[in-house]
Write a protein that holds these residues in place. Structure first.
Motif, PDB file in Angstrom:
ATOM      1  N   GLY A 162       0.813  -1.210   0.000  1.00 45.74           N
ATOM      2  CA  GLY A 162       0.000   0.000   0.000  1.00 45.74           C
ATOM      3  C   GLY A 162       0.844   1.255   0.000  1.00 45.74           C
ATOM      4  O   GLY A 162       2.052   1.232  -0.239  1.00 45.74           O
ATOM      5  N   GLY A 163       0.163   2.346   0.276  1.00 42.92           N
ATOM      6  CA  GLY A 163       0.821   3.640   0.312  1.00 42.92           C
ATOM      7  C   GLY A 163       0.233   4.510   1.394  1.00 42.92           C
ATOM      8  O   GLY A 163      -0.805   4.184   1.989  1.00 42.92           O
ATOM      9  N   GLY A 164       0.913   5.604   1.655  1.00 42.51           N
ATOM     10  CA  GLY A 164       0.454   6.499   2.704  1.00 42.51           C
ATOM     11  C   GLY A 164       0.852   7.931   2.440  1.00 42.51           C
ATOM     12  O   GLY A 164       1.669   8.233   1.568  1.00 42.51           O
ATOM     13  N   LEU A 165       0.249   8.810   3.199  1.00 41.89           N
ATOM     14  CA  LEU A 165       0.514  10.242   3.126  1.00 41.89           C
ATOM     15  C   LEU A 165       0.740  10.761   4.535  1.00 41.89           C
ATOM     16  O   LEU A 165      -0.080  10.523   5.429  1.00 41.89           O
ATOM     17  N   ASP A 166       1.861  11.465   4.744  1.00 41.91           N
ATOM     18  CA  ASP A 166       2.173  12.082   6.030  1.00 41.91           C
ATOM     19  C   ASP A 166       1.989  13.585   5.934  1.00 41.91           C
ATOM     20  O   ASP A 166       2.611  14.239   5.087  1.00 41.91           O
ATOM     21  N   ILE A 167       1.114  14.116   6.790  1.00 43.95           N
ATOM     22  CA  ILE A 167       0.906  15.556   6.879  1.00 43.95           C
ATOM     23  C   ILE A 167       1.272  15.966   8.297  1.00 43.95           C
ATOM     24  O   ILE A 167       0.496  15.769   9.233  1.00 43.95           O
ATOM     25  N   TRP A 168       2.477  16.488   8.451  1.00 42.89           N
ATOM     26  CA  TRP A 168       3.059  16.741   9.763  1.00 42.89           C
ATOM     27  C   TRP A 168       3.077  15.419  10.516  1.00 42.89           C
ATOM     28  O   TRP A 168       3.717  14.475  10.081  1.00 42.89           O
ATOM     29  N   ASN A 169       2.383  15.275  11.640  1.00 42.89           N
ATOM     30  CA  ASN A 169       2.384  14.002  12.371  1.00 42.89           C
ATOM     31  C   ASN A 169       1.182  13.124  12.035  1.00 42.89           C
ATOM     32  O   ASN A 169       1.032  12.039  12.588  1.00 42.89           O
ATOM     33  N   LEU A 170       0.321  13.596  11.151  1.00 42.10           N
ATOM     34  CA  LEU A 170      -0.871  12.841  10.765  1.00 42.10           C
ATOM     35  C   LEU A 170      -0.519  11.840   9.661  1.00 42.10           C
ATOM     36  O   LEU A 170       0.137  12.192   8.680  1.00 42.10           O
ATOM     37  N   MET A 171      -0.966  10.589   9.824  1.00 47.75           N
ATOM     38  CA  MET A 171      -0.733   9.533   8.838  1.00 47.75           C
ATOM     39  C   MET A 171      -2.065   9.094   8.235  1.00 47.75           C
ATOM     40  O   MET A 171      -3.023   8.827   8.974  1.00 47.75           O
ATOM     41  N   ILE A 172      -2.117   8.989   6.911  1.00 44.62           N
ATOM     42  CA  ILE A 172      -3.263   8.434   6.203  1.00 44.62           C
ATOM     43  C   ILE A 172      -2.747   7.296   5.337  1.00 44.62           C
ATOM     44  O   ILE A 172      -1.830   7.491   4.530  1.00 44.62           O
ATOM     45  N   ASP A 173      -3.316   6.096   5.507  1.00 43.11           N
ATOM     46  CA  ASP A 173      -2.821   4.917   4.805  1.00 43.11           C
ATOM     47  C   ASP A 173      -3.955   4.183   4.103  1.00 43.11           C
ATOM     48  O   ASP A 173      -5.061   4.043   4.661  1.00 43.11           O
ATOM     49  N   LEU A 174      -3.672   3.693   2.907  1.00 43.25           N
ATOM     50  CA  LEU A 174      -4.559   2.795   2.175  1.00 43.25           C
ATOM     51  C   LEU A 174      -3.760   1.548   1.825  1.00 43.25           C
ATOM     52  O   LEU A 174      -2.703   1.634   1.183  1.00 43.25           O
ATOM     53  N   ARG A 175      -4.283   0.384   2.250  1.00 43.80           N
ATOM     54  CA  ARG A 175      -3.545  -0.863   2.075  1.00 43.80           C
ATOM     55  C   ARG A 175      -4.434  -1.973   1.526  1.00 43.80           C
ATOM     56  O   ARG A 175      -5.645  -1.955   1.714  1.00 43.80           O
ATOM     57  N   TYR A 176      -3.756  -2.929   0.888  1.00 46.89           N
ATOM     58  CA  TYR A 176      -4.390  -4.178   0.485  1.00 46.89           C
ATOM     59  C   TYR A 176      -3.737  -5.292   1.287  1.00 46.89           C
ATOM     60  O   TYR A 176      -2.506  -5.426   1.292  1.00 46.89           O
ATOM     61  N   GLN A 177      -4.548  -6.077   1.989  1.00 45.78           N
ATOM     62  CA  GLN A 177      -4.056  -7.176   2.810  1.00 45.78           C
ATOM     63  C   GLN A 177      -4.497  -8.498   2.198  1.00 45.78           C
ATOM     64  O   GLN A 177      -5.696  -8.758   2.039  1.00 45.78           O
ATOM     65  N   GLY A 178      -3.531  -9.332   1.841  1.00 51.51           N
ATOM     66  CA  GLY A 178      -3.826 -10.645   1.282  1.00 51.51           C
ATOM     67  C   GLY A 178      -3.440 -11.748   2.239  1.00 51.51           C
ATOM     68  O   GLY A 178      -2.741 -11.524   3.241  1.00 51.51           O
ATOM     69  N   ASN A 179      -3.891 -12.969   1.936  1.00 53.90           N
ATOM     70  CA  ASN A 179      -3.610 -14.118   2.787  1.00 53.90           C
ATOM     71  C   ASN A 179      -3.338 -15.329   1.905  1.00 53.90           C
ATOM     72  O   ASN A 179      -3.937 -15.473   0.837  1.00 53.90           O
ATOM     73  N   PHE A 180      -2.458 -16.215   2.350  1.00 62.91           N
ATOM     74  CA  PHE A 180      -2.101 -17.398   1.580  1.00 62.91           C
ATOM     75  C   PHE A 180      -3.017 -18.588   1.875  1.00 62.91           C
ATOM     76  O   PHE A 180      -2.878 -19.644   1.264  1.00 62.91           O
ATOM     77  N   SER A 181      -3.955 -18.427   2.812  1.00 62.47           N
ATOM     78  CA  SER A 181      -4.926 -19.474   3.122  1.00 62.47           C
ATOM     79  C   SER A 181      -6.205 -19.243   2.328  1.00 62.47           C
ATOM     80  O   SER A 181      -6.428 -18.169   1.771  1.00 62.47           O
ATOM     81  N   LYS A 182      -7.060 -20.245   2.282  1.00 68.46           N
ATOM     82  CA  LYS A 182      -8.359 -20.137   1.630  1.00 68.46           C
ATOM     83  C   LYS A 182      -9.409 -19.665   2.630  1.00 68.46           C
ATOM     84  O   LYS A 182      -9.379 -20.045   3.802  1.00 68.46           O
ATOM     85  N   PHE A 183     -10.345 -18.847   2.142  1.00 71.38           N
ATOM     86  CA  PHE A 183     -11.418 -18.390   3.021  1.00 71.38           C
ATOM     87  C   PHE A 183     -12.360 -19.556   3.342  1.00 71.38           C
ATOM     88  O   PHE A 183     -12.726 -20.345   2.470  1.00 71.38           O
ATOM     89  N   GLY A 184     -12.756 -19.638   4.605  1.00 70.99           N
ATOM     90  CA  GLY A 184     -13.690 -20.668   5.019  1.00 70.99           C
ATOM     91  C   GLY A 184     -13.056 -21.976   5.429  1.00 70.99           C
ATOM     92  O   GLY A 184     -13.766 -22.975   5.615  1.00 70.99           O
ATOM     93  N   GLU A 185     -11.722 -22.020   5.564  1.00 78.08           N
ATOM     94  CA  GLU A 185     -11.072 -23.269   5.979  1.00 78.08           C
ATOM     95  C   GLU A 185     -11.544 -23.761   7.339  1.00 78.08           C
ATOM     96  O   GLU A 185     -11.376 -24.927   7.671  1.00 78.08           O
ATOM     97  N   HIS A 186     -12.135 -22.886   8.116  1.00 77.78           N
ATOM     98  CA  HIS A 186     -12.603 -23.253   9.452  1.00 77.78           C
ATOM     99  C   HIS A 186     -13.961 -23.959   9.431  1.00 77.78           C
ATOM    100  O   HIS A 186     -14.390 -24.503  10.443  1.00 77.78           O
ATOM    101  N   ILE A 187     -14.669 -23.935   8.287  1.00 78.21           N
ATOM    102  CA  ILE A 187     -16.043 -24.438   8.217  1.00 78.21           C
ATOM    103  C   ILE A 187     -16.059 -25.963   8.302  1.00 78.21           C
ATOM    104  O   ILE A 187     -15.339 -26.645   7.572  1.00 78.21           O
TER     105      ILE A 187
END
Length: 215
Positions: A162-187
């Motif tokens: 992802g990426g971010g923007l710093d304005i003085w001490n303020l942080m704004i971040d947009l990220r993509y979080q992925g996983n190597f497991s399959k969704f629903g493996e707990h079912i």
């Protein structure tokens, strides 16, 4: 909880070689990137009994704190974040045709520990790195069905970009979080484990505050 604290302590020690260390807090919203998908659930005799449909994902929240170790325009940023999100399922009993399926909600809570490596382009940041996900808890309307059970992995591995923007001490971040497991493996239905074909992923928008000034 001890293993989470130990991991964070090790990452803190690893940052000591950097020229400047700053601490911060953050929080925000996330939404899961999941497509509609169906599972055919077999009963103990091997006959298709239920249809479980993944309908949609709800907005979730996350918040936590971070350590940013800077040297020049580069930085190392380990974090520990609490995440809570949920999805909606439809469960159809094929033994009762014509009966509409119920909308059932299932929620999940995790500690996410990403280790971000990045560099600055003026006030902008580009970053990415691995992430460990520690399972905490889940609540589910699917437990209304007697033959449903959950079997979560205590720990899974993913990644963050992802990426971010710093304005003085303020942080704004947009990220993509992925996983190597399959969704629903707990079912688990009728003693058999199921999973969807897609991996869980989230888009995450956060706002934070970084203490101390940059040298």
């Amino acid at each position: 909880m001890k293993k989470y604290a130990l991991f964070l302590c090790l990452m803190t020690l690893a940052t000591m070689s950097f020229s400047q260390i700053r601490f911060g807090v953050k929080g925000g919203l996330l939404t899961s990137s999941l497509n509609q998908e169906n599972l055919a659930i077999l009963d103990a005799g091997g006959v298709t009994r239920l249809k479980l449909a993944l309908e949609d994902a709800n907005y979730g929240v996350n918040f936590g704190f971070l350590i940013r170790a800077e040297i020049g325009d580069g930085f190392l940023q380990p974090e520990i974040n609490f995440r809570s999100n949920s999805v909606n399922f439809t469960l159809d009993d094929l033994g009762q045709p014509g009966t509409p399926g119920d909308i059932l909600k299932e929620s999940y809570q995790y500690f996410d520990i990403p280790v971000m490596v990045g560099f600055r382009l003026g006030p902008l940041r580009l970053q990415g790195g691995p992430q460990g996900n520690f399972f905490l808890n889940s609540t589910s309307d699917l437990f209304d069905f007697d033959d449903y059970d959950q079997n979560f992995k205590d720990f899974t591995v993913g990644y963050v970009v992802g990426g971010g923007l710093d304005i003085w001490n303020l942080m704004i971040d947009l990220r993509y979080q992925g996983n190597f497991s399959k969704f629903g493996e707990h079912i688990n239905f009728f003693g058999k484990q199921y999973q969807f074909d897609q991996s869980p992923a989230q888009f995450n928008l956060t706002v934070g505050w970084l203490f101390g000034g940059r040298k």
